[in-house]
Design an enzyme around this catalytic site. Sequence first.
Site, mmCIF file in Angstrom:
data_model
loop_
_atom_site.group_PDB
_atom_site.id
_atom_site.type_symbol
_atom_site.label_atom_id
_atom_site.label_comp_id
_atom_site.label_asym_id
_atom_site.label_seq_id
_atom_site.Cartn_x
_atom_site.Cartn_y
_atom_site.Cartn_z
ATOM 1 N N VAL A 163 -69.890 -28.561 4.467
ATOM 2 C CA VAL A 163 -71.184 -28.626 3.794
ATOM 3 C C VAL A 163 -71.194 -29.786 2.782
ATOM 4 O O VAL A 163 -72.237 -30.416 2.551
ATOM 5 C CB VAL A 163 -71.517 -27.258 3.143
ATOM 6 C CG1 VAL A 163 -70.698 -26.968 1.913
ATOM 7 C CG2 VAL A 163 -73.001 -27.153 2.837
ATOM 8 N N ASP A 164 -70.050 -30.093 2.216
ATOM 9 C CA ASP A 164 -69.912 -31.219 1.285
ATOM 10 C C ASP A 164 -70.320 -32.527 1.984
ATOM 11 O O ASP A 164 -71.137 -33.310 1.467
ATOM 12 C CB ASP A 164 -68.443 -31.271 0.820
ATOM 13 C CG ASP A 164 -68.203 -32.158 -0.380
ATOM 14 O OD1 ASP A 164 -69.180 -32.699 -0.928
ATOM 15 O OD2 ASP A 164 -67.027 -32.311 -0.772
ATOM 16 N N ASP A 188 -79.452 -24.726 7.662
ATOM 17 C CA ASP A 188 -78.791 -25.879 7.046
ATOM 18 C C ASP A 188 -79.281 -26.015 5.602
ATOM 19 O O ASP A 188 -80.455 -26.254 5.352
ATOM 20 C CB ASP A 188 -79.161 -27.118 7.873
ATOM 21 C CG ASP A 188 -78.579 -28.400 7.309
ATOM 22 O OD1 ASP A 188 -77.945 -28.377 6.230
ATOM 23 O OD2 ASP A 188 -78.778 -29.438 7.959
ATOM 24 N N TYR A 190 -61.453 -23.979 3.498
ATOM 25 C CA TYR A 190 -60.572 -23.303 2.541
ATOM 26 C C TYR A 190 -60.131 -21.905 2.973
ATOM 27 O O TYR A 190 -59.327 -21.259 2.292
ATOM 28 C CB TYR A 190 -61.218 -23.273 1.145
ATOM 29 C CG TYR A 190 -61.114 -24.593 0.405
ATOM 30 C CD1 TYR A 190 -60.473 -25.698 0.971
ATOM 31 C CD2 TYR A 190 -61.652 -24.746 -0.868
ATOM 32 C CE1 TYR A 190 -60.378 -26.916 0.291
ATOM 33 C CE2 TYR A 190 -61.552 -25.964 -1.556
ATOM 34 C CZ TYR A 190 -60.914 -27.032 -0.975
ATOM 35 O OH TYR A 190 -60.811 -28.227 -1.658
ATOM 36 N N GLY A 214 -65.008 -22.012 4.842
ATOM 37 C CA GLY A 214 -64.781 -22.948 5.940
ATOM 38 C C GLY A 214 -63.359 -23.492 5.868
ATOM 39 O O GLY A 214 -62.394 -22.765 6.103
ATOM 40 N N ASN A 241 -64.582 -30.253 -3.438
ATOM 41 C CA ASN A 241 -63.159 -30.168 -3.792
ATOM 42 C C ASN A 241 -62.995 -30.744 -5.201
ATOM 43 O O ASN A 241 -63.951 -31.280 -5.764
ATOM 44 C CB ASN A 241 -62.278 -30.899 -2.769
ATOM 45 C CG ASN A 241 -62.667 -32.355 -2.636
ATOM 46 O OD1 ASN A 241 -62.608 -33.111 -3.610
ATOM 47 N ND2 ASN A 241 -63.093 -32.761 -1.449
HETATM 48 N N1 AR6 Z 1 -75.492 -25.644 5.470
HETATM 49 C C1 AR6 Z 1 -75.035 -24.436 5.087
HETATM 50 N N2 AR6 Z 1 -73.756 -24.024 5.232
HETATM 51 C C2 AR6 Z 1 -72.900 -24.887 5.814
HETATM 52 C C3 AR6 Z 1 -73.295 -26.181 6.252
HETATM 53 C C4 AR6 Z 1 -74.658 -26.535 6.062
HETATM 54 N N3 AR6 Z 1 -75.138 -27.732 6.434
HETATM 55 N N4 AR6 Z 1 -72.211 -26.798 6.794
HETATM 56 C C5 AR6 Z 1 -71.186 -25.936 6.709
HETATM 57 N N5 AR6 Z 1 -71.590 -24.778 6.125
HETATM 58 P P1 AR6 Z 1 -66.775 -25.736 3.966
HETATM 59 P P2 AR6 Z 1 -64.980 -24.782 1.831
HETATM 60 C C6 AR6 Z 1 -70.811 -23.575 5.814
HETATM 61 O O1 AR6 Z 1 -65.624 -26.037 4.858
HETATM 62 O O2 AR6 Z 1 -64.412 -23.762 2.739
HETATM 63 C C7 AR6 Z 1 -64.846 -29.918 2.270
HETATM 64 O O3 AR6 Z 1 -64.149 -30.933 2.950
HETATM 65 C C8 AR6 Z 1 -69.570 -23.325 6.637
HETATM 66 O O4 AR6 Z 1 -69.890 -22.693 7.866
HETATM 67 O O5 AR6 Z 1 -67.877 -26.713 3.902
HETATM 68 O O6 AR6 Z 1 -65.374 -24.381 0.446
HETATM 69 C C9 AR6 Z 1 -64.782 -30.081 0.764
HETATM 70 O O7 AR6 Z 1 -64.754 -31.433 0.368
HETATM 71 C C10 AR6 Z 1 -68.789 -22.396 5.727
HETATM 72 O O8 AR6 Z 1 -69.238 -21.052 5.907
HETATM 73 O O9 AR6 Z 1 -66.283 -25.524 2.426
HETATM 74 C C11 AR6 Z 1 -63.501 -29.377 0.423
HETATM 75 O O10 AR6 Z 1 -62.368 -30.229 0.592
HETATM 76 C C12 AR6 Z 1 -69.211 -22.820 4.319
HETATM 77 O O11 AR6 Z 1 -70.315 -23.716 4.506
HETATM 78 C C13 AR6 Z 1 -63.448 -28.258 1.417
HETATM 79 O O12 AR6 Z 1 -64.201 -28.687 2.545
HETATM 80 C C14 AR6 Z 1 -68.129 -23.517 3.536
HETATM 81 O O13 AR6 Z 1 -67.334 -24.313 4.393
HETATM 82 C C15 AR6 Z 1 -64.095 -27.003 0.859
HETATM 83 O O14 AR6 Z 1 -63.911 -25.956 1.766
#
Ligand code: AR6
Length: 207
Positions: free
Chosen positions: A57-58, A34, A145, A143, A48
């Site tokens: 992660v956001d 994490d 996206y 994730g 975003n």
């Molecule tokens: N620590 C590390 N990695 C993580 C964590 C964590 N705590 N949580 C998730 N991941 P995503 P995106 C990974 O969806 O695809 C949001 O709503 C996850 O498994 O967080 O860039 C924003 O506001 C994945 O591999 O980001 C945007 O609207 C990676 O982080 C949108 O999602 C990215 O997944 C951005 O989408």
Amino acid sequence: MILEGTPCPRKDVGLEGGVRSEGMLDRLEIVEGDITRLQVDAIVNAANTSLLGGGGVDGAIHRAAGPGLLEECQKLGGCPTGEARITGGYRLPSRWVIHTVGPIWRGGDHGEDDLLGNCYRNSLALAEQQGIKTIAFPAISTGAYGFPTDRAARIAVRVVKRFLEHSTTLERVMLVAFGKAAYETYQEAVEEIAGYSCPPRNKEGSG
Ligand code: AR6
């Protein structure tokens, strides 16, 4: 240990063609866990364009940082895809958060690769300007996206590798894998692009 898994790489077998980037090899690490728990100077947020929070992660970063982060983000006026902005880390163990906006995957021929590369490059450049020495990235865009994870991992490793070849200030860049499959994807990317082997995940001593 805050995170599970073994940092990578441990083994320096040099780069192909006899070109050795001495410092680069031990400055790029893959870790599993994490990102909000990492004690680094800066963690990168996969945000975003509004920079006003979201899921994935956001959401985790905003929850862990507390309301001060959103307040500061509200003053930034958003961020275009591929660019990066910096704020404080508030209640996070990291002093800074670098917010970058990854591309939404639309099949691969809409400039997604370049935009994703820009996210890593611009975040690293901002870190360098700020005097940041240690930085951790989540797998941006993979994730919500929908960017294919193996393709994204190769872009991340390639851009970080190139950046480290020229950077003298960054001491450690971590690519954080959220889960075993993501860790293995990074392992493969590092082996392919940087030309060295990573240790198996959760090797000796971890069960
Ligand atoms: N620590 C590390 N990695 C993580 C964590 C964590 N705590 N949580 C998730 N991941 P995503 P995106 C990974 O969806 O695809 C949001 O709503 C996850 O498994 O967080 O860039 C924003 O506001 C994945 O591999 O980001 C945007 O609207 C990676 O982080 C949108 O999602 C990215 O997944 C951005 O989408």
